[in-house]
Design a protein around this motif. Structure first.
Motif, PDB file in Angstrom:
ATOM      1  N   PRO A   1      -6.397   8.139   8.453  1.00 43.92           N
ATOM      2  CA  PRO A   1      -5.946   7.614   7.156  1.00 43.92           C
ATOM      3  C   PRO A   1      -7.023   6.777   6.458  1.00 43.92           C
ATOM      4  O   PRO A   1      -7.003   6.635   5.246  1.00 43.92           O
ATOM      5  CB  PRO A   1      -4.760   6.716   7.526  1.00 43.92           C
TER       6      PRO A   1
ATOM      7  N   ASN B   1      -9.615   9.869   5.055  1.00 47.16           N
ATOM      8  CA  ASN B   1      -9.243  11.253   4.719  1.00 47.16           C
ATOM      9  C   ASN B   1      -9.599  11.633   3.284  1.00 47.16           C
ATOM     10  O   ASN B   1      -9.941  12.777   3.026  1.00 47.16           O
ATOM     11  CB  ASN B   1      -7.776  11.557   5.049  1.00 47.16           C
TER      12      ASN B   1
ATOM     13  N   GLN C   1      -2.239  -2.350   6.566  1.00 44.39           N
ATOM     14  CA  GLN C   1      -1.584  -1.148   7.046  1.00 44.39           C
ATOM     15  C   GLN C   1      -0.459  -1.461   8.034  1.00 44.39           C
ATOM     16  O   GLN C   1       0.611  -0.865   7.991  1.00 44.39           O
ATOM     17  CB  GLN C   1      -2.612  -0.272   7.725  1.00 44.39           C
TER      18      GLN C   1
END
Ligand code: ADP
Ligand code: MG
Length: 450
Positions: free
Chosen positions: A123, A126, A405
């Motif tokens: 993540p 990407n 996150q």
């Protein structure tokens, strides 16, 4: 004699190097007085020529050869598991002859390890990965320029080289130039001094793919900026692909001419963040497999917990653990890994994991951890959430994006939380007491653990 050569080589290079490069080599026998070795691809071929030719000749000399000769031949595709499935198979080797060198000399400045196949997508990267792949598939057409930014050691150079390899494989006729901004600057200075600016210009303005690394170093260099401006224009107008990397976005590069800044923003700007835990483990795993090191998952996880922000350091930590256990001739274990890393990561840096902090905060405020991590916006939840983010930042090495996150938010929210708490410390007695109590408790926890 091949076994003897290998024995000699093995004594002279590290175990990791040996496994990376020599384990896959095939002995193709002696042809016309030359020992012919089969390697996996043209990058390996270049690599061997550059780094191991002398060593191999020495090995042969040590075995009595007077005029040792070694050549390298690329093996057919099936033997190279790392090639993409869509790759066209490389031309079959011509028996008895070394296959032709890659068409463009400057390709050897690409690190053979930095390919898309070796790039773990998570993540954190990407978007940059997808953009790089799009550019590699249709250079000059997808995004031009592609601007990749992010902190040091997060894979910017790797991605740029990956595009270079990809294009080199598919479009052998294309000219590819990879250059660091520093080299570009130095070459320009030399060219000016030696009155060779025309050659310099021709060289950079005639490429199909220009990769310029660490472009933030253009800051303050007026002459280089001027030159780069014209290089950029020449390439751009001819629909040649340009990829730039930087440790910050164009708007944050100080003393960069406006006309350059705006050009850097013409295409796509994408960033790479610190990898989260799972991605770090995946990177370690790939590295271990690549080097044919059989290392338990739990040991990889331990390493991934210790090194959180920089992938180069993450790889360094793995190598340290490997070296440590092979030097001491002990199998990999969590204990061995902790020991191997203990000199590098001082005990006070031992991680209090984010979840631990969250749990402590939750119990202090008498609230389930999930509620704190949830989306509630009432003060009763917001304050503990900010305290948790503040303490995690304070007590662990997790980056703002990682903390964000963990809480399902972005790094600017975490930054805001931290400054909120900092601002209130000393003013709000209740909050101050909570933070202090928790901090003490968690420091204590660490001591108990170690
Ligand atoms: P940067 O240029 O951003 O400072 P590099 O591209 O030099 O970082 O990457 C540092 C090291 O980490 C390199 O050895 C690179 O191969 C490795 N690396 C970075 N990102 C990844 C990834 N996503 N998967 C595998 N290895 C990676
Ligand atoms: Mg770099």
């Amino acid at each position: 004699i091949w076994a003897d050569v290998l024995g000699y080589v093995r004594k002279n290079i590290s175990e990791v190097e040996y496994h990376t490069w020599f384990a896959p080599v095939k002995n193709l026998g002696v042809q016309e007085g030359s020992l012919v070795l089969g390697v996996r691809n043209s990058f390996a071929q270049e690599w061997f020529r550059k780094h191991y030719l002398e060593l191999l000749e020495d090995a042969l000399r040590s075995l009595g050869a007077q005029h040792p000769q070694v050549s390298f031949q690329v093996l057919p595709a099936a033997q190279d598991a790392l090639l993409l499935p869509s790759d066209p198979p490389p031309a079959p080797p011509v028996p008895g002859r070394v296959s032709a060198p890659p068409p463009s000399d400057n390709r050897k400045t690409l690190n053979p390890k930095y390919t898309f196949e070796n790039f773990v997508v998570g993540p954190n990267n990407n978007l940059a990965h997808a953009a790089a792949l799009a550019v590699a598939e249709s250079p000059g057409k997808a995004y031009n320029p592609l601007f990749i930014y992010g902190d040091v050691g997060l894979g910017k150079t790797h991605l740029m080289h990956a595009v270079g390899h990809y294009i080199a494989e598919r479009f052998p006729e294309k000219r590819i130039e990879y250059v660091s901004t520093e080299t570009f600057t130095n070459e320009l200075i030399n060219a000016i001094r030696e009155d060779k600016t025309t050659q310099f210009r021709n060289r950079y303005r005639s490429v199909d793919l220009l990769l310029v690394d660490d472009i933030q170093f253009l800051a303050g260099k007026e002459r280089t900026q001027e030159e780069f401006f014209h290089t950029f224009n020449a390439l751009y107008e001819n629909h040649k692909q340009i990829i730039l990397s930087s440790d910050r976005p164009p708007k944050d590069i100080q003393t960069l001419e406006g006309r350059l800044r705006s050009r850097f923003e013409w295409g796509l700007i994408t960033d790479i963040q610190s990898p989260e835990f799972e991605t770090r483990v995946a990177i370690l795993k790939m590295n271990a497999e690549h080097n044919r090191i059989d290392i338990p998952q739990e040991v990889l996880e331990l390493i991934a917990r210790q090194v959180t922000t920089n992938i180069r350091e993450l790889e360094g930590a793995l190598m340290r653990v490997v070296a440590f256990s092979s030097l001491n001739n002990v199998p990999f274990s969590r204990a061995v890994a902790s020991k191997a890393l203990s000199n590098v990561f001082a005990p006070q840096e031992v991680k209090v994991e984010m979840m631990d902090v969250l749990r402590q905060v939750a119990s202090h405020f008498n609230m389930p951890p999930d509620v704190i991590r949830g989306s509630g916006r009432v003060r009763e939840v917001v304050v503990p959430r900010q305290v948790a983010q503040y303490l995690i930042r304070d007590l662990t090495d997790h980056s703002l994006p990682e903390i964000g996150q963990f809480f399902g938010r972005d790094h600017s929210t975490v930054m805001h939380a931290i400054s909120k708490v900092t601002e209130q410390l000393g003013k709000d007695p209740e909050l101050t007491a909570a933070v202090e109590t928790l901090r003490r408790k968690m420091k204590g926890l660490e001591d108990e653990d170690s």
